[in-house]
Design a protein around this motif. Structure first.
Motif, short mmCIF file in Angstrom:
data_model
loop_
_atom_site.label_atom_id
_atom_site.label_comp_id
_atom_site.label_asym_id
_atom_site.label_seq_id
_atom_site.Cartn_x
_atom_site.Cartn_y
_atom_site.Cartn_z
N UNK A 125 -81.10 -56.83 -61.22
CA UNK A 125 -80.95 -58.51 -60.84
C UNK A 125 -79.93 -58.69 -59.89
N UNK A 126 -78.69 -57.73 -59.76
CA UNK A 126 -77.70 -58.03 -58.99
C UNK A 126 -77.76 -57.80 -57.43
N UNK A 149 -87.51 -50.02 -65.67
CA UNK A 149 -87.72 -49.17 -66.73
C UNK A 149 -86.32 -49.46 -67.92
N UNK A 150 -86.82 -49.79 -69.07
CA UNK A 150 -85.69 -50.43 -69.85
C UNK A 150 -84.95 -48.98 -70.50
N UNK A 194 -83.73 -41.83 -58.57
CA UNK A 194 -83.72 -42.89 -60.01
C UNK A 194 -83.46 -44.13 -59.49
N UNK A 195 -84.51 -44.92 -59.28
CA UNK A 195 -84.17 -46.23 -58.85
C UNK A 195 -84.69 -47.11 -60.24
N UNK A 196 -85.13 -46.37 -61.18
CA UNK A 196 -85.25 -47.20 -62.38
C UNK A 196 -86.45 -48.21 -62.42
N UNK A 197 -87.50 -48.01 -61.38
CA UNK A 197 -88.52 -48.91 -61.27
C UNK A 197 -89.64 -47.97 -61.42
N UNK A 200 -77.96 -53.31 -69.06
CA UNK A 200 -79.37 -52.95 -68.99
C UNK A 200 -79.67 -52.56 -67.49
N UNK A 201 -80.72 -51.69 -67.33
CA UNK A 201 -81.32 -51.69 -66.04
C UNK A 201 -81.66 -52.76 -65.53
#
Length: 798
Positions: free
Chosen positions: A269-270, A215-216, A206-209, A263-264
């Motif tokens: 970005x962190x 992925x929003x 689940x890297x949300x990309x 938000x994802x």
């Protein structure tokens, strides 16, 4: 928080903790990244034609970031959870991680590390037929490898109820979260035949990309709800031990809410930030309680705390896997939250999917990991903690060679008095299955399956005789006095699937690897309406690429299925059969020809160089007398040889006048009778016509093409006398034009004239059909005898 000890029986007087495992995963990360780097920057490209180098230069590529996100998941799995009986499908883009693990475990030779994405080397994506260290599942066409272990577990359940029980195994898929967008995943999850498989575990990266973006929204939460609604056991590995410890402290609930509400895109970005840069970005819009909570945390501690995701916490991952083992009545899925590019300077970058580290970044990473040019490719020392761990784990899970498939005693023919009366190939197919049920050594390995079209593809007789497979006996409330008796229980030999052609071919793939993955050679036979072969094409290709062996029957086929209309009239499926490797396509017209081809196909499933079989059949009743006449003329042995080789001379011409014009009518499948009648029409016109029944256009083409290829590579003349078409087209007929006749796109047979340079008029179905009677549809596509005779006259006039 103290590092928990890892409970592994390593047969050593050593206490292996997660710090040792972390050193292993850091080496895996380095090797995976360095392999991709070497493939792009460290080796020379093969020589290209002089002056044209630019035309042959493309980016080698690789997936550093996608590999990095999987390092912890795969390290925890291979070094802390798997045993030698487990089967794993690896996320396609993390193949370098897999190969790095296999290298450290001693299975993969060091030379392969320099051959990623090279011919004869390591493939871009795991391939069980082309990689030296992949034995379980091929992956690469996203979504298909995800569900392959699910179907493999179904196959193991079937095998264990029909043969001696196999050793306990778990079937595991490592899944990219974007792969769950593929519709075939949810078709499989919803199928009743795949329910209750408690030995299945998926681990979602689940890297949300995805390839193009972060992925929003709350997509992962929605996916978890989908799984729970499908009766899967769901485990969430979202936050690592550092964050969990922080959340447990006074005021920690505010920290958790702050991170949960991000938000994802912002959270990702962190991961590009270090030192004091992270604090102001993290605390933007934070309330005072969060600011107070982190005020006494040093910047050097805040960075690893904020970036402490569960998918990179080895202890949490191992605990999650073990939790799944404890749930045995349904499949499990672990959502492991990760960051794409973990441990790399490109971590969290929304465009890092295909990004490569620069040479300077590679040097910095090498130095950070305590490596140099002299030892960067080395395994751990044998006497080190890590080296001994790798050796022990490799000894448990490394692949062992597979024994050859058994050679079954398959009869040449089922027989049973097929006779000469009109009968369709689909009806004959149903009878042949029932007949094979009396051949014990074959029947015990046969399993049929169909996507809700069993009755309409003539599987009823087989089902009545052997029943429908269910792990547990099911009551039959409708009684056994029906035409179709739907008896469900553990001894059944038919698997009924829902209306999903993708599931059909994925199940055929799984059953077709029964020997390789489970130690039991099966004979899987699947039926499907022929036009919908196309709907499951990706899964069909996947099964063949993976080396699975099966038989698929596409029936009914063509515009001969006249009343059903264009949506159910297949035209391009013969091209699929002709062009796919590992699959022999055959389209018999007559009953005995189908009998021979089916038995031969079953035998070839077990041959060392065997292949799968695709039979394209019809519901049109066909007069068997022309075949009976050919049988009397040629004899059974000769005719069987020709049928299996791809074709035979069905109607020999009567030559009263040697000067009479000659023509060849080459037909396949349901329209062969029209060619036979066209020959009679032509005889009345003084034209001598030979009718060739092409039972397998595929085998004829492959033999011809293979000889031309060999001749080209060996710089010699082609030995066309050795190909079967030379027997079908003797020298005295090689001046004659050919009319090809097919209930399919006309180009599928148009190549026949190229063998000996003969003129060809191809007749077939080159536009969409419509509803009507057979005679009307045949007329629309010039397939009636008088129209074929006109085509022959046109060929003579060319």
């Amino acid at each position: 928080m103290p590092t928990p000890a890892l409970d592994l029986d390593l047969n050593f007087d050593l206490n292996f903790d997660l710090e040792s495992l972390d050193r292993i995963q850091r080496r895996i990360l380095w090797l995976a990244v360095r392999m991709v780097d070497h493939a792009n920057h460290g080796r020379s490209a093969p020589p290209a034609p002089a002056g044209r180098e630019a035309e042959f230069t493309v980016k080698v590529g690789g997936h550093m970031a996608s590999s990095a996100s999987m390092v912890s998941i795969m390290t925890a799995l291979w070094f802390g959870h798997l045993n030698g009986n487990d089967k794993v499908a690896v996320k396609p883009h993390s193949s370098p991680v897999f190969h790095a693990i296999k290298y450290l475990m001693g299975e993969l030779d060091r030379s392969y590390l320099f051959r990623l994405r090279e011919r004869g080397g390591l493939q871009s994506y795991p391939s069980r037929t082309k990689d030296p260290d992949v034995a379980d599942f091929s992956t690469g066409s996203v979504g298909l490898g995800v569900v392959a272990p699910l179907f493999a577990a179904m196959t193991r359940r079937y095998i264990d109820t029909h043969f001696d029980a196999s050793p306990t195994a778990r079937f595991i898929a490592l899944v990219g979260d974007a792969e769950l967008d593929e519709g075939n995943v949810w078709e499989a999850i919803a199928d009743a035949s795949l329910q209750g498989l408690g030995n299945v575990m998926w681990v979602v990266d689940a890297n949300r990309q995805s390839l193009d973006r972060v992925i929003p929204g709350q997509k992962i939460k929605k996916l978890m709800e989908f799984f729970e609604g499908s009766d899967w056991h769901v485990v969430e590995a979202k936050y690592g031990s550092l964050l969990q410890a922080a959340f447990a402290r006074e005021g920690g609930d505010a920290l958790r809410r702050h991170i949960d509400d991000m938000s994802n895109e912002r959270y990702q970005s962190l991961f590009a930030m270090r030192g004091g840069d992270l604090r102001p970005a993290f605390l933007h819009d934070a309330d005072d309680s969060v600011r107070r909570f982190v005020s006494d945390i040093d910047d050097r501690e805040l960075v690893p705390l904020v970036q402490n995701l569960g998918g990179h916490d080895l202890g949490l991952l191992i605990d999650s896997y073990r939790t799944c083992d404890g749930v045995t009545d349904r499949p499990s899925v672990v959502f492991a939250y990760t960051v794409k590019g973990w441990g790399l300077p490109i971590a969290g970058d929304p465009l890092n999917h295909a990004a490569l580290l620069s040479p300077a970044q590679i040097d910095a990473l090498r130095s950070e990991l305590g490596l140099d040019d002299t030892n960067e490719w080395d395994r751990f020392a044998d006497d080190s903690v890590e080296g001994r761990w790798c050796k022990r784990a490799g000894g448990e899970v490394n692949n062992v060679p597979t024994t050859p498939r058994p050679q079954l005693d398959v009869p040449d023919s089922v027989g049973g008095g097929l006779g000469a009366k009109p009968v369709s190939t689909q009806e004959v197919f149903g009878r042949l299955l029932t007949g094979l049920g009396a051949v014990d050594t074959v029947a015990e390995r046969m399993v049929t399956l169909s996507p809700d079209v069993s009755v309409s593809t003539n599987l009823g007789g087989w089902i009545n005789k052997f029943g429908v497979f269910s792990p547990e006996a099911q009551p039959d409330y409708l009684g056994s006095d029906r035409l179709l008796r739907w008896q469900q229980g553990p001894t059944g030999r038919h698997i009924e699937l829902g209306l999903s052609e993708m599931n059909l071919f994925l199940a055929l793939h799984a059953l077709g690897l029964g020997h390789e993955l489970h130690g039991q050679h099966l004979i899987p036979i699947g039926t499907v309406y022929d036009p919908f072969v196309c709907r499951g094409l990706d899964a069909l290709i996947y099964g063949l690429y993976s080396g699975a062996r099966f038989i698929v029957v596409g029936t009914p086929a063509g515009v001969t299925l006249a009343p059903e209309g264009g949506a159910h009239q297949s035209t391009i499926t013969p091209s699929i059969g002709l062009e796919l490797p590992g699959l022999a396509y055959a389209e018999p017209c007559y009953a005995q020809a189908l009998d021979w081809l089916l038995c031969d196909g079953i035998r070839r499933l077990g041959d060392p160089n065997g292949e799968s079989l695709y039979l394209r059949l019809s519901t049109r009743p066909t007069d068997q007398r022309p075949f009976v006449a050919a049988l009397e003329r040629l004899g059974a042995e000769h005719l069987r040889h020709d049928v299996v080789a791809g074709g035979y001379r069905l109607v020999e011409p009567i030559v009263d006048d040697p000067a009479a014009p000659r023509v060849i009518l080459a037909a396949s499948g349901a329209v062969v009778p029209e060619a036979v009648h066209a020959a009679a029409v032509l005889a009345d016109e003084g034209v001598v016509a030979t009718v060739i029944d092409i039972t397998s256009p595929d085998r004829l083409y492959r033999q011809w093409r293979g000889e031309l290829q060999s001749a080209t590579r060996e710089a010699r003349g082609a030995r066309l006398a050795d190909v079967h078409l030379s027997a079908l087209l003797p020298p005295e007929e090689r001046h004659a034009p050919i009319v090809t006749v097919h209930d399919a796109a006309s180009h599928a047979l148009a190549w026949v004239g190229s063998v000996f340079g003969q003129r060809v008029v191809p007749v077939g179905v080159d536009s969409f059909g419509q509803s009507g009677a057979i005679v009307e549809l045949y007329e629309s596509f010039d397939l009636l005898p008088e129209q074929l005779a006109n085509a022959a006259l046109t060929a003579l006039a060319l």
